[in-house]
Write a protein that holds these residues in place. Structure first.
Motif, PDB file in Angstrom:
ATOM      1  N   LYS A  57      37.967 -22.253 -15.287  1.00 13.14           N
ATOM      2  CA  LYS A  57      37.413 -21.591 -16.471  1.00 13.14           C
ATOM      3  C   LYS A  57      36.037 -22.138 -16.857  1.00 13.14           C
ATOM      4  O   LYS A  57      35.355 -21.555 -17.699  1.00 13.14           O
ATOM      5  N   LEU A  58      35.657 -23.263 -16.270  1.00 10.74           N
ATOM      6  CA  LEU A  58      34.345 -23.831 -16.591  1.00 10.74           C
ATOM      7  C   LEU A  58      33.298 -23.139 -15.727  1.00 10.74           C
ATOM      8  O   LEU A  58      33.334 -23.215 -14.495  1.00 10.74           O
ATOM      9  N   ILE A  59      32.374 -22.452 -16.387  1.00 13.80           N
ATOM     10  CA  ILE A  59      31.356 -21.682 -15.672  1.00 13.80           C
ATOM     11  C   ILE A  59      30.082 -22.495 -15.484  1.00 13.80           C
ATOM     12  O   ILE A  59      29.550 -22.592 -14.379  1.00 13.80           O
ATOM     13  N   SER A  60      29.590 -23.091 -16.556  1.00 14.60           N
ATOM     14  CA  SER A  60      28.365 -23.878 -16.442  1.00 14.60           C
ATOM     15  C   SER A  60      28.263 -24.863 -17.603  1.00 14.60           C
ATOM     16  O   SER A  60      28.933 -24.707 -18.630  1.00 14.60           O
ATOM     17  N   VAL A  61      27.441 -25.870 -17.400  1.00 14.03           N
ATOM     18  CA  VAL A  61      27.136 -26.853 -18.441  1.00 14.03           C
ATOM     19  C   VAL A  61      25.623 -27.013 -18.492  1.00 14.03           C
ATOM     20  O   VAL A  61      24.994 -27.274 -17.460  1.00 14.03           O
ATOM     21  N   HIS A  62      25.064 -26.840 -19.678  1.00 15.64           N
ATOM     22  CA  HIS A  62      23.624 -26.975 -19.861  1.00 15.64           C
ATOM     23  C   HIS A  62      23.326 -28.120 -20.812  1.00 15.64           C
ATOM     24  O   HIS A  62      24.052 -28.350 -21.779  1.00 15.64           O
ATOM     25  N   VAL A  63      22.260 -28.831 -20.527  1.00 17.25           N
ATOM     26  CA  VAL A  63      21.702 -29.775 -21.498  1.00 17.25           C
ATOM     27  C   VAL A  63      20.681 -29.021 -22.333  1.00 17.25           C
ATOM     28  O   VAL A  63      19.789 -28.368 -21.783  1.00 17.25           O
TER      29      VAL A  63
END
Length: 251
Positions: free
Chosen positions: A202-208
């Motif tokens: 379910k984790l698509i992306s992580v952005h700073v």
């Protein structure tokens, strides 16, 4: 041998020496530039916080390596602030339910900030100028894998912001300012489990996301943003160093 020939040979030797000096200077400057961008030893290595120690102790009890991973990603932020910021290190530790990043910017970024916000003076290098947070995009992965997920096109995908656990560790080099941040995923806008998100896909992306602290408004576009996780990229296992294991209570 004529006098003219002797002079010509001396000029040739002088030109070769000058060319050698130029090449040597360029090499030295390149090496200095490369080493000045490296993470300073003061903040090199994971922050051995309590949650990480607990996860590491549990891995030792089970006689296995603590799983830490990273992804190869673009260090530079996009948009108008391209080149302002970098994240030379971003590591995820599912069993500790946290991520740690090293955030970096150079002296010219501070000058650019002063210009962008029409500040009366260029801030001090040691002043903590930026708010740094993570935004996780969670949901069903798009059928179109070329789609870039952002606030503007997230649709039914949920965006959750996570702020740092505590004050960052800081270090400075001649050209750069460095900050090590720790993010605990259960302390975000709602409690989440990194391990469960990865397992359920379910984790698509992580952005700073980076905001200037003098103009902090999460409803507006970030001053800088960069991706440190994308489900389309490969997760690469990272082994703890000897010093990191020692700091976490290992041998």
């Amino acid at each position: 041998m004529s006098r003219a020939w002797v002079i010509f040979k001396r000029i040739g030797r002088l030109l070769k020496f000058l060319l050698f000096c130029v090449i040597l200077t360029v090499i030295i400057l390149l090496l200095w530039r490369v080493f000045s961008t490296g993470i300073p030893k003061e903040i090199k290595g994971l922050d051995p916080n309590d949650k990480l120690r607990t996860a590491y102790s549990a891995s030792l009890a089970e006689d296995k390596e603590l799983y830490v991973f990273k992804q190869i990603h673009d260090e530079l932020s996009g948009g108008e602030t391209k080149g302002y910021f970098g994240v030379p290190e971003a590591r995820f530790i599912p069993d500790a339910n946290q991520a740690q990043i090293v955030f970096r910017y150079n002296n010219s970024t501070i000058s650019a900030l002063a210009k962008d916000y029409s500040l009366p003076a260029v801030p001090s290098k040691t002043e903590e100028l930026f708010d740094v947070s993570l935004v996780l995009y969670i949901g069903d992965r798009p059928e179109d894998q070329s789609q870039e997920i952002s606030k503007d096109n997230a649709g039914n995908i949920k965006a959750i912001r996570i702020t740092p656990e505590a004050e960052p560790q800081k270090a400075y080099s001649t050209l750069y300012s460095f900050y090590r941040y720790t993010f605990n995923f259960e302390n975000g806008e709602e409690p989440i489990s990194l391990g469960e998100l990865l397992e359920s896909e379910k984790l698509i992306s992580v952005h700073v996301e980076i905001y200037y602290k003098g103009d902090l408004d999460y409803s507006q576009n970030a001053y800088g943003a960069l991706s440190i996780y994308d489900y389309r990229r490969e997760n690469m296992a990272v082994k703890l160093t000897k010093n990191e294991k020692k700091a976490l209570g290992g041998e």
